[in-house]
Design a protein around this motif. Sequence first.
Motif, PDB file in Angstrom:
ATOM      1  N   LYS A   1       0.826  -1.208   0.000  1.00 35.45           N
ATOM      2  CA  LYS A   1       0.000   0.000   0.000  1.00 35.45           C
ATOM      3  C   LYS A   1       0.860   1.257   0.000  1.00 35.45           C
ATOM      4  O   LYS A   1       0.531   2.246  -0.655  1.00 35.45           O
ATOM      5  N   ALA A   2       1.977   1.201   0.738  1.00 33.01           N
ATOM      6  CA  ALA A   2       2.839   2.378   0.860  1.00 33.01           C
ATOM      7  C   ALA A   2       3.499   2.744  -0.459  1.00 33.01           C
ATOM      8  O   ALA A   2       3.866   3.908  -0.677  1.00 33.01           O
ATOM      9  N   ALA A   3       3.658   1.772  -1.368  1.00 32.47           N
ATOM     10  CA  ALA A   3       4.326   2.042  -2.641  1.00 32.47           C
ATOM     11  C   ALA A   3       3.599   3.088  -3.475  1.00 32.47           C
ATOM     12  O   ALA A   3       4.196   3.726  -4.343  1.00 32.47           O
ATOM     13  N   SER A   4       2.314   3.272  -3.200  1.00 32.15           N
ATOM     14  CA  SER A   4       1.539   4.245  -3.963  1.00 32.15           C
ATOM     15  C   SER A   4       1.355   5.568  -3.224  1.00 32.15           C
ATOM     16  O   SER A   4       0.624   6.442  -3.692  1.00 32.15           O
ATOM     17  N   SER A   5       2.026   5.734  -2.085  1.00 27.05           N
ATOM     18  CA  SER A   5       1.895   6.978  -1.332  1.00 27.05           C
ATOM     19  C   SER A   5       2.542   8.130  -2.087  1.00 27.05           C
ATOM     20  O   SER A   5       3.407   7.938  -2.950  1.00 27.05           O
ATOM     21  N   VAL A   6       2.148   9.335  -1.749  1.00 22.58           N
ATOM     22  CA  VAL A   6       2.635  10.523  -2.443  1.00 22.58           C
ATOM     23  C   VAL A   6       4.149  10.652  -2.333  1.00 22.58           C
ATOM     24  O   VAL A   6       4.850  10.889  -3.334  1.00 22.58           O
ATOM     25  N   LEU A   7       4.699  10.483  -1.123  1.00 22.87           N
ATOM     26  CA  LEU A   7       6.131  10.660  -0.927  1.00 22.87           C
ATOM     27  C   LEU A   7       6.938   9.613  -1.679  1.00 22.87           C
ATOM     28  O   LEU A   7       7.996   9.912  -2.243  1.00 22.87           O
ATOM     29  N   VAL A   8       6.445   8.370  -1.706  1.00 25.18           N
ATOM     30  CA  VAL A   8       7.173   7.316  -2.414  1.00 25.18           C
ATOM     31  C   VAL A   8       7.100   7.551  -3.918  1.00 25.18           C
ATOM     32  O   VAL A   8       8.080   7.343  -4.645  1.00 25.18           O
ATOM     33  N   ARG A   9       5.952   8.028  -4.405  1.00 27.21           N
ATOM     34  CA  ARG A   9       5.844   8.346  -5.839  1.00 27.21           C
ATOM     35  C   ARG A   9       6.812   9.457  -6.214  1.00 27.21           C
ATOM     36  O   ARG A   9       7.463   9.418  -7.263  1.00 27.21           O
ATOM     37  N   LYS A  10       6.939  10.457  -5.349  1.00 26.06           N
ATOM     38  CA  LYS A  10       7.886  11.540  -5.607  1.00 26.06           C
ATOM     39  C   LYS A  10       9.324  11.023  -5.619  1.00 26.06           C
ATOM     40  O   LYS A  10      10.144  11.437  -6.451  1.00 26.06           O
ATOM     41  N   ALA A  11       9.617  10.101  -4.696  1.00 34.27           N
ATOM     42  CA  ALA A  11      10.961   9.522  -4.663  1.00 34.27           C
ATOM     43  C   ALA A  11      11.243   8.757  -5.945  1.00 34.27           C
ATOM     44  O   ALA A  11      12.346   8.861  -6.517  1.00 34.27           O
ATOM     45  N   ARG A  12      10.246   8.005  -6.427  1.00 32.48           N
ATOM     46  CA  ARG A  12      10.414   7.243  -7.663  1.00 32.48           C
ATOM     47  C   ARG A  12      10.673   8.175  -8.846  1.00 32.48           C
ATOM     48  O   ARG A  12      11.553   7.929  -9.674  1.00 32.48           O
ATOM     49  N   GLN A  13       9.918   9.255  -8.906  1.00 38.50           N
ATOM     50  CA  GLN A  13      10.091  10.219  -9.999  1.00 38.50           C
ATOM     51  C   GLN A  13      11.473  10.867  -9.951  1.00 38.50           C
ATOM     52  O   GLN A  13      12.106  11.099 -10.985  1.00 38.50           O
TER      53      GLN A  13
ATOM     54  N   GLY B   1       9.335   8.166   8.361  1.00 35.89           N
ATOM     55  CA  GLY B   1       8.183   7.406   8.831  1.00 35.89           C
ATOM     56  C   GLY B   1       8.163   5.990   8.278  1.00 35.89           C
ATOM     57  O   GLY B   1       8.588   5.731   7.146  1.00 35.89           O
ATOM     58  N   ARG B   2       7.664   5.065   9.070  1.00 31.98           N
ATOM     59  CA  ARG B   2       7.657   3.654   8.657  1.00 31.98           C
ATOM     60  C   ARG B   2       6.880   3.415   7.363  1.00 31.98           C
ATOM     61  O   ARG B   2       7.315   2.594   6.545  1.00 31.98           O
ATOM     62  N   PRO B   3       5.757   4.089   7.120  1.00 30.28           N
ATOM     63  CA  PRO B   3       5.069   3.871   5.840  1.00 30.28           C
ATOM     64  C   PRO B   3       5.931   4.233   4.638  1.00 30.28           C
ATOM     65  O   PRO B   3       5.952   3.517   3.632  1.00 30.28           O
ATOM     66  N   VAL B   4       6.664   5.351   4.739  1.00 30.26           N
ATOM     67  CA  VAL B   4       7.533   5.756   3.629  1.00 30.26           C
ATOM     68  C   VAL B   4       8.691   4.777   3.482  1.00 30.26           C
ATOM     69  O   VAL B   4       9.056   4.383   2.362  1.00 30.26           O
ATOM     70  N   LEU B   5       9.278   4.359   4.605  1.00 25.09           N
ATOM     71  CA  LEU B   5      10.370   3.385   4.551  1.00 25.09           C
ATOM     72  C   LEU B   5       9.931   2.107   3.844  1.00 25.09           C
ATOM     73  O   LEU B   5      10.658   1.561   3.003  1.00 25.09           O
ATOM     74  N   ALA B   6       8.738   1.624   4.199  1.00 28.62           N
ATOM     75  CA  ALA B   6       8.242   0.390   3.590  1.00 28.62           C
ATOM     76  C   ALA B   6       8.124   0.541   2.081  1.00 28.62           C
ATOM     77  O   ALA B   6       8.492  -0.359   1.318  1.00 28.62           O
ATOM     78  N   GLY B   7       7.631   1.682   1.632  1.00 23.03           N
ATOM     79  CA  GLY B   7       7.515   1.936   0.205  1.00 23.03           C
ATOM     80  C   GLY B   7       8.866   2.048  -0.475  1.00 23.03           C
ATOM     81  O   GLY B   7       9.048   1.583  -1.604  1.00 23.03           O
ATOM     82  N   LEU B   8       9.850   2.656   0.200  1.00 22.71           N
ATOM     83  CA  LEU B   8      11.194   2.777  -0.367  1.00 22.71           C
ATOM     84  C   LEU B   8      11.877   1.411  -0.450  1.00 22.71           C
ATOM     85  O   LEU B   8      12.606   1.137  -1.419  1.00 22.71           O
ATOM     86  N   TYR B   9      11.674   0.566   0.560  1.00 22.33           N
ATOM     87  CA  TYR B   9      12.209  -0.803   0.484  1.00 22.33           C
ATOM     88  C   TYR B   9      11.702  -1.497  -0.781  1.00 22.33           C
ATOM     89  O   TYR B   9      12.457  -2.149  -1.498  1.00 22.33           O
ATOM     90  N   ARG B  10      10.405  -1.362  -1.028  1.00 28.93           N
ATOM     91  CA  ARG B  10       9.793  -2.036  -2.178  1.00 28.93           C
ATOM     92  C   ARG B  10      10.295  -1.459  -3.501  1.00 28.93           C
ATOM     93  O   ARG B  10      10.406  -2.173  -4.505  1.00 28.93           O
ATOM     94  N   LEU B  11      10.623  -0.179  -3.484  1.00 37.17           N
ATOM     95  CA  LEU B  11      11.119   0.492  -4.687  1.00 37.17           C
ATOM     96  C   LEU B  11      12.560   0.107  -5.006  1.00 37.17           C
ATOM     97  O   LEU B  11      12.974   0.118  -6.168  1.00 37.17           O
ATOM     98  N   ALA B  12      13.332  -0.252  -3.978  1.00 35.89           N
ATOM     99  CA  ALA B  12      14.767  -0.477  -4.141  1.00 35.89           C
ATOM    100  C   ALA B  12      15.064  -1.789  -4.860  1.00 35.89           C
ATOM    101  O   ALA B  12      14.397  -2.799  -4.655  1.00 35.89           O
ATOM    102  N   LYS B  13      16.112  -1.755  -5.675  1.00 39.24           N
ATOM    103  CA  LYS B  13      16.569  -2.961  -6.362  1.00 39.24           C
ATOM    104  C   LYS B  13      17.565  -3.736  -5.512  1.00 39.24           C
ATOM    105  O   LYS B  13      17.731  -4.946  -5.664  1.00 39.24           O
ATOM    106  N   VAL B  14      18.241  -3.028  -4.586  1.00 39.31           N
ATOM    107  CA  VAL B  14      19.212  -3.660  -3.696  1.00 39.31           C
ATOM    108  C   VAL B  14      19.035  -3.104  -2.287  1.00 39.31           C
ATOM    109  O   VAL B  14      18.930  -1.883  -2.111  1.00 39.31           O
ATOM    110  N   GLY B  15      19.005  -3.995  -1.307  1.00 39.85           N
ATOM    111  CA  GLY B  15      19.031  -3.591   0.089  1.00 39.85           C
ATOM    112  C   GLY B  15      20.413  -3.871   0.652  1.00 39.85           C
ATOM    113  O   GLY B  15      20.888  -5.017   0.626  1.00 39.85           O
TER     114      GLY B  15
END
Length: 479
Positions: free
Chosen positions: A242-254, A345-359
């Motif tokens: 769910k967090a992957a579609s948050s505003v902050l995570v979308r901005k990070a992806r862009q 925040g944990r919601p943003v972190l969760a979305g960034l984890y999902r966005l990342a290709k390497v942890g």
Amino acid sequence: MSRLVVISNRVPMPEKNGTAPAGGLAVALQAALEERGGVWMGWSGKSSGTRDPAPLALTERGNITYALTDLTKTDVEEYYHGFANRVLWPICHYRLDLAEYGRKEMAGYFRVNRFFAHRVAPLIQKDDILWIHDYHLIPLAAELRQMGFTNKIGFFLHIPWPPADVLFAMPVHEEIMRGLTHYDLVGFQTDHDLENFRGCLVREGYGNAIGDGLFSSHGRTFKGGFYSIGIETAAFAEFAKKAASSVLVRKARQSMEDRDLIIGVDRLDYSKGITQRIDAYESFVSRNPAHHGKVTYLQITPKSRSEVPEYEAMQRTVAEQAGRVNGVLGTVDWVPIRYINRSIGRPVLAGLYRLAKVGLVTPLRDGMNLVAKEFVAAQDPEDPGVLVLSRFAGAARELKGALLVNPYDIEGTGNAIARALTMGQEERIQRWRGMMDHLLVKDVQHWCDAFLEDLTTDQKKKRGLRQRQPGPLKTGEQP
């Protein structure tokens, strides 16, 4: 069913609606307390100059009583900043060079543990089960036994336990070892930690290993086991989706502009290997020019224990190192490292984890490291990222699908980053699936249940049952 009394240095207070704060440990312990009813006692985080502490601050939430106590400024300086974090923490993380032993701080550590015992004593009922957490409170059981309490008392260490040659460099190692022998169950993160404890106990004659995970010392018999802490795997996976579609995570992806994201998330601590990790990333970029401008390393490192001079100095070192790498390798349109020195925040972190290709999880020494488990749980099953994990993290004993590295080997870690970025989808899915299946079974609730079962089960009956019905061992049990 007996009540449960949990005692820890700090208490994560629930929200007003009763919801546990973010984090698997708080969720699991709150669930166990709600089931049994009980008390969670610890330091409020507040300090004062008076030697006469205010009464315990009691808050009722359903079946749970949260009991918070203030400490004096002297207590905080000697017990917390002093002995706990400038002696026990570095010793347990194999950093003898950073341990600063002082008799005053040692006395403060034992004094505050005695104070905790007297604060919690009026809340303890005859049949209560006590569960004490982490290195701050090792002597607490001995203080309670001295006061006449015969309750079942368990202890869980969330950080590593060192081998004898490291522990015995600490002037008060005998008192620390003796303190652990007053528990009915001493739990560690991994089998390696348990082996180290056994070596410390037996080598100097503090006790004997008598088989089946049992030890004897000073007329007492107690059990040692390993119980690898987990996360709320299924819930975190859904959370990340769910967090992957948050505003902050979308901005990070862009902002990545189709670059591959490498992510590291750590508290600012010398045990986390952050400076070695930046060196490894620099080695990777320098040796792989094809990745120039096509990858971004995001390091999120909130401040930690800024009152301790070593941590303040490290904050400057990491920031300067990231700046140096960006200055050497960066271009007008590419910043190789994004360094964030505050909490996310944990919601943003969760979305960034999902966005990342390497942890990148490469501590020099770590009891478990739940970031590694959160990274795995957050991944997209159809296109998962790759975990690059230090073999010196407790999580390496479980997460066999990770690329294991020696964080002291800068070039080797850099090569692992390159391999992770070029790994094919089929292999990535296979590696991720094995780790995820494991984490779904060995979640934080399993950890909590396994520890409490071993603490509350009569060991003689348990041994007899095993002899009659041989079968596979559970986490925490020893052959």
